[in-house]
Design an enzyme around this catalytic site. Structure first.
Site, PDB file in Angstrom:
ATOM      1  N   HIS A 218       0.838  -1.198   0.000  1.00 53.55           N
ATOM      2  CA  HIS A 218       0.000   0.000   0.000  1.00 53.55           C
ATOM      3  C   HIS A 218       0.866   1.238   0.000  1.00 53.55           C
ATOM      4  CE1 HIS A 218       1.048  -0.497   4.252  1.00 53.55           C
ATOM      5  NE2 HIS A 218       0.744   0.783   4.434  1.00 53.55           N
ATOM      6  N   LEU A 219       0.319   2.318  -0.546  1.00 55.27           N
ATOM      7  CA  LEU A 219       0.905   3.641  -0.470  1.00 55.27           C
ATOM      8  C   LEU A 219      -0.066   4.540   0.282  1.00 55.27           C
ATOM      9  CD1 LEU A 219       2.058   2.318  -3.244  1.00 55.27           C
ATOM     10  CD2 LEU A 219       2.782   4.643  -3.763  1.00 55.27           C
TER      11      LEU A 219
END
Length: 385
Positions: A218-219
């Site tokens: 994830h970012l």
């Protein structure tokens, strides 16, 4: 103008009855080349960068309306109020914010022992989030380069937000990808920045050992209504091709990559950045990455225009877990100059010198830093596959 498949703007909102949330299809936010705005986005001269003071793109409108609805529905761990903010006196220009509730109520980080740790489906991951936490799916039109590498990127609320609009960009969660940066995820992060009309919408990535709290790819993306030092910090080139620069004037120098916008130049940048993060991961070196609109590399000034996108990569000491006794923990936003502080006492007493000391404590030893720099410079000379 980017539109969802259903052009009604309320398609990003949940139905009134929460029994229907898990039955509602995730809406797509569809965008193409014309929606990626590489130029003309600047900070207003005499007004704060608050969302209400700036025009919104379709992406901003979709994200903010859906995010606000989730606030009203109580899907966050706490209701984010306007955060007390100060610019620390000194040469750096740190933006410090008091966010007590995040420090107290955020989910405890998973037990991480390696930058290369495998995904564990038994641990918390984004396949276990509650119905309604997904805002929409980013869907690229065929006119964009790299479409053959298309991934479904879910835009999900961060239930313990740093700031307004704090979301997670999660590529194909069902694949169970560990927290290791991949080209499709980085492309989505950069394009999200280009989709926003707000100069303060930024995206970042924490590796394992770089304070990632969930080992599921994830970012982070969020709005911050303040300039940050990394936007215009000067830099010097490290390789003959001018692809890699060393950011200067900050407590922790970072490796700077720059692109003016979408196209082949952006695809080349993605390849180079992921080549660098692959090296760091394979050598068990923690790292943080930050994506922001910014000035081109070289000697810059406070008046330098935000003509493109800066991607800054920091190699750093590994830190597994949260240090509860510190004013802040050093991850992607702190290295960029945004300091979410945990307690009122620390917020009122924090100085630039103290902040610099905390950040510098995470730097690699000089000999290892030199080794990493030489390796990344060598990697930049390799041709894209």
């Amino acid at each position: 103008m980017a539109l969802p498949h259903d052009s009604n703007e309320t398609s990003y909102l949940l139905p009134p009855n929460n029994d229907d949330w898990d039955r509602q299809a995730i809406p797509d936010f569809v965008y193409g080349q014309k929606d990626l705005m590489a130029e003309g986005i600047q900070w207003p001269r005499n007004a704060p960068g608050v969302l209400e003071a700036l025009p919104q793109s379709p992406f901003d409108a979709a994200l903010c309306s859906a995010w606000k609805q989730r606030v009203e529905l109580g899907l966050f761990r706490y209701r984010l109020r306007e955060l007390q903010t100060q610019i620390l006196p000194g040469a750096v220009g740190f933006v410090a914010q008091l966010n007590v509730e995040r420090g107290v109520q955020r989910r405890r980080p998973q037990t991480i022992k390696s930058v290369r740790q495998a995904f564990d489906p038994e641990q918390f991951n984004f396949n276990k989030i509650q119905p309604g936490e997904v805002l929409f799916r980013l869907h690229r039109e065929p006119d964009l380069p790299g479409t053959l590498l298309q991934e479904d990127i879910l835009v999900v609320i961060n239930v313990s937000p740093l700031e307004w609009g704090h979301v997670l960009l999660v590529p194909e969660p069902a694949r169970g990808l560990p927290q290791r940066l991949l080209p499709g995820a980085l492309r989505a992060g950069i394009e999200a920045v280009l989709l926003s009309l707000h100069p303060g919408f930024r995206v970042g990535f924490n590796s394992l050992g770089g304070l990632a709290s969930v080992n599921h790819l994830h970012l982070h993306g969020y709005y911050l209504a303040h300039r940050l030092p990394v936007e215009q910090a000067p830099s010097e080139p490290l390789d003959p091709g001018g692809h890699l620069h060393l950011l200067q004037g900050l407590p922790a120098p970072g490796f700077l990559f720059y692109t003016r916008g979408p196209g082949l130049d952006l695809e080349s940048l993605i390849c180079r950045v992921c080549r660098a993060t692959d090296y760091l991961t394979d050598h068990e070196i923690a790292h943080n990455l930050f994506v922001t609109r910014g000035a081109p590399p070289g000697k810059t000034s406070p008046s330098s225009a935000l003509t493109g996108v800066r991607v800054i990569l920091w190699a750093r000491k590994s830190c597994f877990g949260i240090k509860d006794g510190e004013a802040f923990n050093v991850a992607l936003c702190e290295l960029a100059g945004h300091l979410p502080v945990k307690t009122s006492q620390d917020f009122s007493s924090l100085t630039e010198a103290a902040a610099v000391a905390l950040i510098q404590d995470c730097r690699l030893p000089p000999s290892q830093a030199e080794e990493v720099q030489a390796a990344l410079v060598a990697l930049m000379s390799q041709k894209e596959q």
